[in-house]
Structures are given as C-alpha cells and as structure tokens.
Design a protein around this motif. Structure first.
Motif, PDB file in Angstrom:
ATOM      1  N   ASP A  90     -13.476   6.913  -6.830  1.00 58.67           N
ATOM      2  CA  ASP A  90     -13.149   7.865  -5.768  1.00 58.67           C
ATOM      3  C   ASP A  90     -11.848   7.809  -4.948  1.00 58.67           C
ATOM      4  O   ASP A  90     -11.412   6.495  -4.979  1.00 58.67           O
ATOM      5  CB  ASP A  90     -14.370   8.099  -4.773  1.00 58.67           C
ATOM      6  N   ARG A  91     -11.365   8.891  -4.740  1.00 58.68           N
ATOM      7  CA  ARG A  91     -10.063   8.926  -4.122  1.00 58.68           C
ATOM      8  C   ARG A  91     -10.360   8.447  -2.693  1.00 58.68           C
ATOM      9  O   ARG A  91     -11.376   8.795  -2.000  1.00 58.68           O
ATOM     10  CB  ARG A  91      -9.418  10.290  -4.133  1.00 58.68           C
ATOM     11  N   HIS A  92      -9.368   7.610  -2.246  1.00 56.24           N
ATOM     12  CA  HIS A  92      -9.668   7.073  -0.779  1.00 56.24           C
ATOM     13  C   HIS A  92      -8.421   7.329   0.097  1.00 56.24           C
ATOM     14  O   HIS A  92      -7.305   7.403  -0.622  1.00 56.24           O
ATOM     15  CB  HIS A  92     -10.025   5.786  -0.774  1.00 56.24           C
ATOM     16  N   PRO A  93      -8.560   6.979   1.353  1.00 54.66           N
ATOM     17  CA  PRO A  93      -7.218   7.064   2.231  1.00 54.66           C
ATOM     18  C   PRO A  93      -6.484   5.942   1.877  1.00 54.66           C
ATOM     19  O   PRO A  93      -6.709   5.223   1.128  1.00 54.66           O
ATOM     20  CB  PRO A  93      -7.693   6.977   3.511  1.00 54.66           C
ATOM     21  N   ALA A  94      -4.969   6.378   2.052  1.00 51.01           N
ATOM     22  CA  ALA A  94      -3.980   5.376   1.564  1.00 51.01           C
ATOM     23  C   ALA A  94      -4.121   4.127   2.272  1.00 51.01           C
ATOM     24  O   ALA A  94      -4.005   2.973   1.913  1.00 51.01           O
ATOM     25  CB  ALA A  94      -2.539   5.970   1.825  1.00 51.01           C
ATOM     26  N   TYR A  95      -4.672   4.058   3.606  1.00 47.58           N
ATOM     27  CA  TYR A  95      -5.021   2.820   4.431  1.00 47.58           C
ATOM     28  C   TYR A  95      -6.112   2.048   3.979  1.00 47.58           C
ATOM     29  O   TYR A  95      -6.817   2.742   3.263  1.00 47.58           O
ATOM     30  CB  TYR A  95      -4.977   3.256   5.989  1.00 47.58           C
TER      31      TYR A  95
END
Ligand code: FES
Length: 353
Positions: free
Chosen positions: A127-132
């Motif tokens: 799944d896509r996730h935040p860059a951090y």
C-alpha cells in the motif's frame, strides 16, 4: 492491496448546475494479483541445482574472459591485423573488446538467469504510505532486505556467490592493465620549456621578432620562442610538445598601473610583460583579454588572471598565477627572454614534489 476506494461522487449524482447530465468516473476495479505459478526449479531440487551450475558456469567463464583480455593485451602484437572477408581490424583491440564484451554479457545473463529461475518470485503488493518512514518501519525494511538476501540464495548458494565474486574481481584486472595505455610518465619534462636566455619573442602567426615599439598600451599578442621552428623540421611530435609548453602572451600596460614585486621589477620593458598562455587550472590556452581591467579570462572554466598584478588569480578554479617570463632587449632592439620560466608552466599539480 489497499481496500480504500477513491472519494468519488456516487453514481446517480450526475447533474451539473448548467450543463445537464455529467459523466461520472467509476473507480477501476482492483484486478488483484494473478495466482502464483510454481516454476520447475521451485519443485525439483535437481532442476534448481542444474540452473545453479549454469549460472556459476557463466560467471566463471566471464572471469576467464576478463583474464583472457589481459593476456591478449600483452600477447597479441599491436600492429597485427585480423581479416573477415571484406572487413579487417586490429587483432589486439578486437580480441580485448570481444573478451571484455562477452565477459560483461555473461555476468548480466547469469544474473538474469539466477533471478528468473532461482530467486523467490512471489509477487507482493504494498500500500502507498506517507514519505516519512517510522523507525519501526525502517527496521521492517531492513528485515525485509535481509530476508531478500537470504531468499536470493546469495548466502546459501556458495557456488554462485563465489563465481560471481571471482568474475567481478577479474573484471578489475583489465582496467588496471589498460592504464598502461595512458603512455609514459612525463617525468620532469614539464619543468622546462625551450625558453632560455637570449631567445627572441616572435609573433606566433607571422613569426616575426617583436620590438617594444611594436606594442601599444592595451595591446596583447600571442607569441612564441624564435627557436621553435627549427624543431618542426626535425620532429613534428617534438615541435608540438615544445609549442604547447612554450606558448606565451605579451601585453603592454601603462607602467603606473603595474603592481609587481621587488624580485620582478626588472622583468618587464616599459610596461611590456610576458606570461605563459597555459591556464594553471587544467591547461587550456587563456585567450580573452579585457584591456581596461587588464584581466585575462580562460574560456574553459572562467579562471581570471590580473596581468597588471603578476597574473594573480582573481576568480575561478585556478590555484596559482600564470608563470611570468622575464624580458630584456637584445643588441638589435628585439625583445628576448632574460631566462627560461622560473617555475613549471601548466596545471599546478605538475610542479608538486
Ligand atoms: S583550464 Fe582554465 S579555468 Fe580551467
């Protein structure tokens, strides 16, 4: 895969304020991942071993070919020619090129075969996730990497690992051997030019000797030593070498504008100064003179030298001033060198040590 759906208007809310019914985008259904199919190497250990031997064979052959290119470099005469029908070429270059090309090809082909047939090929989705990235997630990535290394068989399949390390190590050898083609060391040849006491300064185009009265204030000429031309008749190569090192610029500046040291106060003639034309950065010929500021610019990386102040660097990457040639006038009134350069010309690393 994520179960989240894009936040789109519901089908049926399709009327815009002025333009009647609107076309509403439907979310594209997630096709999911196709069912995983096992390969022959996943179910048959003998097949996996066979592929392992193939890959190791390719890596080993790659190493031998890299070694072969070194042998070819020394064993095949530089002037030998090989002919294929209407085509012909230098046998030394051709063999080295073929050996190195095939060696690289086999390393690539072996790596592809290894990845396709032996490494784990289960498809996964993330799944896509935040860059951090949270520290816990980072630890998870490291674990996943280590798991990947283990699953690739790099640590377990010793035959492949050792043959790959051997092949890549062998590939370093040709790089070292080919350094020999950089030619002989320049030795101390860069410490000297053909400038010497009493050598006349000549215009580098007309080859005519120059008198102080030939230069007006603000003028700059490209010049050369008068003893250059006899060398050309003896050896064109020596001529080019000598010319490249001895090129100078001669400039006339109003004497009151010149700042010089005690040691150099007799190196000019009524404001006429002479400097090496070779940039002290990496050796381009400097060329662009700005007569009101007395600055000369190297077109390669914009090093700028102040000719009125000992050709000191006022801008750019050059590390030291242009070497200055001490001038005098001979009995017939022509400008001559008082001596050769007192320091090496050219890029500043040459005079190190
Ligand atoms: S060679 Fe002149 S600035 Fe680089």
């Amino acid at each position: 895969m994520s179960e989240d759906k894009p936040n789109l208007p519901a089908v049926g809310a399709e009327h815009g304020p002025e333009h009647g019914p609107m076309q509403v985008a439907e979310p594209i259904p997630d096709p999911g991942i196709e069912p995983h199919e096992l390969r022959i190497t996943d179910v048959d250990p003998k097949a996996a071993d066979r592929v392992e031997r193939q890959v190791a064979g390719m890596f080993s052959l790659a190493g031998l070919l890299a070694l072969g290119s070194c042998v070819a470099y020394f064993a095949i005469p530089r002037d030998s020619v090989v002919t294929f029908g209407p085509l012909s070429g230098n046998a030394n270059n051709l063999t080295i090129g073929l050996c190195l090309g095939l060696s690289l090809f086999l390393i690539g082909a072996g790596a592809i075969q290894w990845a396709k047939k032996l490494m784990v090929d289960t498809e996964i989705a993330e799944d896509r996730h935040p860059a951090y990235t949270e520290p816990a997630k980072k630890a998870e990535i490291i674990d996943a990497f280590q798991e990947g290394v283990a699953e690739s068989g790099f640590t377990r399949r010793k035959l492949i690992r050792r043959s790959l390390i051997g092949a890549t190590a062998m590939l370093g050898l040709p790089a070292i051997v080919l350094l020999r083609d950089l030619g002989p060391s320049p030795g101390r040849s860069l410490y000297n030019t053909i400038w010497a006491k009493g050598i006349r300064v000549v215009n580098d185009v007309t080859l005519r000797p120059i008198k102080p009265s030939d230069l007006i204030v603000g003028q700059l000429v490209n010049a050369a030593p008068a003893n250059l031309n006899p060398i050309q008749e003896e050896s064109p190569v020596e001529y080019q070498n000598a010319k490249a090192k001895a090129a100078v610029i001669m400039v006339r500046i109003a004497p009151e504008k010149i700042r010089t040291t005690e040691e150099r106060k007799n190196w000019g003639i009524d404001g006429i100064l002479c400097y090496s034309k070779i940039c002290t950065h990496v050796g381009c010929p400097i060329s662009l003179y700005e007569q009101t500021t007395h600055h000369v610019l190297c077109p390669c990386h914009q090093s700028t030298f102040d000719l009125a102040d000992g050709a000191k660097v006022i801008f750019g990457p050059a590390a030291r001033p242009l070497p200055q040639l001490p001038l005098a006038v001979d009995a017939e009134g022509y400008i001559v060198a008082q001596s050769g350069f007192t320091e090496p010309v050219g890029p500043s690393f040459w005079e190190r040590g």
